[in-house]
Design a protein around this motif. Structure first.
Motif, PDB file in Angstrom:
ATOM      1  N   LEU A   2       0.820  -1.207   0.000  1.00 13.07           N
ATOM      2  CA  LEU A   2       0.000   0.000   0.000  1.00 13.07           C
ATOM      3  C   LEU A   2       0.857   1.262   0.000  1.00 13.07           C
ATOM      4  O   LEU A   2       0.462   2.287  -0.570  1.00 13.07           O
ATOM      5  N   GLN A  55      -6.536  -0.528  -4.978  1.00 17.34           N
ATOM      6  CA  GLN A  55      -7.620   0.389  -5.351  1.00 17.34           C
ATOM      7  C   GLN A  55      -8.801   0.265  -4.401  1.00 17.34           C
ATOM      8  O   GLN A  55      -9.406   1.270  -4.007  1.00 17.34           O
ATOM      9  N   GLN A 108      -7.808   1.951  -1.109  1.00 16.03           N
ATOM     10  CA  GLN A 108      -7.749   3.405  -1.275  1.00 16.03           C
ATOM     11  C   GLN A 108      -9.140   4.028  -1.288  1.00 16.03           C
ATOM     12  O   GLN A 108      -9.340   5.147  -0.806  1.00 16.03           O
ATOM     13  N   ASN A 117      -8.334   9.662   3.193  1.00 15.79           N
ATOM     14  CA  ASN A 117      -7.057  10.090   2.616  1.00 15.79           C
ATOM     15  C   ASN A 117      -5.981  10.339   3.670  1.00 15.79           C
ATOM     16  O   ASN A 117      -4.807  10.036   3.453  1.00 15.79           O
ATOM     17  N   LEU A 175      -4.503   7.044   4.708  1.00 15.79           N
ATOM     18  CA  LEU A 175      -3.648   6.538   3.634  1.00 15.79           C
ATOM     19  C   LEU A 175      -2.324   7.302   3.602  1.00 15.79           C
ATOM     20  O   LEU A 175      -1.254   6.695   3.455  1.00 15.79           O
TER      21      LEU A 175
END
Length: 320
Positions: free
Chosen positions: A30, A44, A47, A52, A55
Motif C-alpha cells: 500500500l 484500489q 484506497q 485520505n 492513507l
C-alpha cells in the motif's frame, strides 16, 4: 505459528505462518503500490475504503521503515509476533522498549522516537481493524495450505533444493547460496543452523531475505492468479528519468556531493528552470533526495535506488 519443521544434516527448516508479517507485507504494498501490480485491485479497493489522511499516514510512515521492510524483522527476532494473533502481537510490541526497537532500526541507519513508535502502533491497530481483519479471512487458509505443501516438497527434494525454487534470484551450489538483489548476498550452507520460510500473497515479485548470524529467513511468493501483465510504474518512471542527457549529467554532478539548483545551473550552463524541471522528473523516478540547508534545497543521489535498478529490470523480465 509453526506449520511444520524439517531437520536435515544439521540444519533446521521451519515453515512459519505469521499474520503480522503478512500485514506488514500488505502495508508495504500500500505504501509502494507501483511495483506490485498483482495487487492492483486490492490497492484500489483499500484506497477507496479508507480516508485520505489515514492513507497518507501509512505512506508517510513507510518512509521511516523502508516501506515496512524494517519492521518485518520484528517477526524474525520476536517469536511472539509469529505465534500471537495480530491484536495480541501489537500488544506485545507495545511493551517492547524503544531501545530494543532501535537496535533493529540501527542496522538500517535509522531510528524512531518514542512518539513515532506509539504512532506506529496506533497505525497498526487501525489498519488491522479497518482493512486487514477482513482480508485475513480469505488469505490465511491459502497461506497455511501453501506452507504445508512446501514442507512436503522440502521432505521430498531436500530443504536446499526447496530454497533453490523459491525465487529466480537464488542460485544454489554445493557450498553456498547466492541471493542476487542490489548486490550479491552469500551464505555458506554448512554454517546455516536454521532456515525459516514464510509465505506471502503480497510481496511478489520481490526476493525477501533476512540473514542474521547463522539463521536465514526467506519468503515464498504466492500468486493469487490476478497478476496483470503490465510494466511496473515505478520502473517506468526510473527509466524515463535516466533517458535524458541533461538528467544523466545532473546525476553525475550530485553523485559525490549534493548541490543546489543554482550550482547545477552554473556547472551545466542551463537555466535554473531547466534544472528544476529535470530534478522533478528524477524525483518522480526516485533517483534523487532533497534536503533543506539554510536557504537552499540541496539535491543528492539516491544511491540505494540506483543500486536496485538492474535488479528491478531483471525482476520484471523474469517474474512476469
Amino acid at each position: 505459528m509453526k506449520i511444520d519443521v524439517i531437520y536435515e544434516k544439521g540444519t533446521l527448516c521451519e515453515f512459519k505462518y505469521s499474520p503480522l508479517y503478512e500485514m506488514f507485507c500488505a502495508m508495504h504494498v500500500l505504501s509502494s503500490p507501483e511495483h506490485h501490480l498483482h495487487r492492483k485491485q486490492w490497492v484500489q479497493k483499500v484506497q477507496e475504503k479508507i480516508d485520505n489522511k489515514f492513507l497518507q499516514d501509512i505512506v508517510k510512515f513507510g518512509e521511516h521503515t523502508n516501506q515496512y521492510c524494517i519492521v518485518m524483522d520484528f517477526c524474525n527476532l520476536f517469536e511472539e509476533c509469529n505465534d500471537l494473533s495480530i491484536p495480541s502481537a501489537i500488544e506485545f510490541l507495545s511493551n517492547v522498549s524503544i531501545y530494543k526497537i532501535n537496535r533493529i532500526f540501527k542496522d538500517y541507519e535509522k531510528r524512531l522516537s518514542h512518539k513515532e513508535y506509539l504512532f506506529f502502533l496506533d497505525l497498526l491497530k487501525r489498519f488491522y481493524v479497518e482493512v486487514f481483519q477482513e482480508e485475513l479471512k480469505y488469505i490465511e487458509p491459502i497461506i497455511t495450505r501453501v506452507l504445508k505443501r512446501e514442507a512436503v516438497l522440502g521432505r521430498e527434494k531436500g530443504i536446499f533444493n526447496l530454497v533453490d525454487t523459491i525465487h529466480e534470484r537464488i542460485k544454489l551450489s554445493d557450498e553456498k547460496i547466492v541471493f542476487i538483489k542490489n548486490k550479491e548476498y552469500v551464505v555458506n550452507r554448512e554454517k546455516l543452523k536454521c532456515i525459516t520460510i514464510y509465505s506471502s500473497t503480497f510481496i511478489s515479485p520481490h526476493l525477501m531475505i533476512g540473514i542474521m548470524g547463522d539463521n536465514l529467513y526467506l519468503t515464498h511468493l504466492i500468486d493469487l492468479g490476478s497478476y496483470e501483465k503490465e510494466s511496473p510504474l515505478d520502473l517506468e518512471k526510473t527509466l524515463k528519468a535516466l533517458g535524458d542527457n541533461t538528467r544523466l549529467k545532473i546525476l553525475k554532478e550530485i553523485s559525490k556531493k549534493g548541490k543546489s539548483t543554482q550550482e547545477l545551473s552554473k556547472i551545466l550552463s542551463i537555466s535554473e528552470a531547466a534544472v528544476s524541471k529535470a530534478l522533478k522528473i528524477m524525483q518522480e523516478g526516485n533517483l534523487v533526495i532533497k534536503e533543506r540547508r539554510g536557504n537552499y534545497i540541496i539535491y543528492s543521489i539516491n544511491s540505494t535506488e540506483i543500486d536496485y535498478i538492474p535488479y528491478k529490470i531483471y525482476e520484471y523480465i523474469m517474474m512476469t
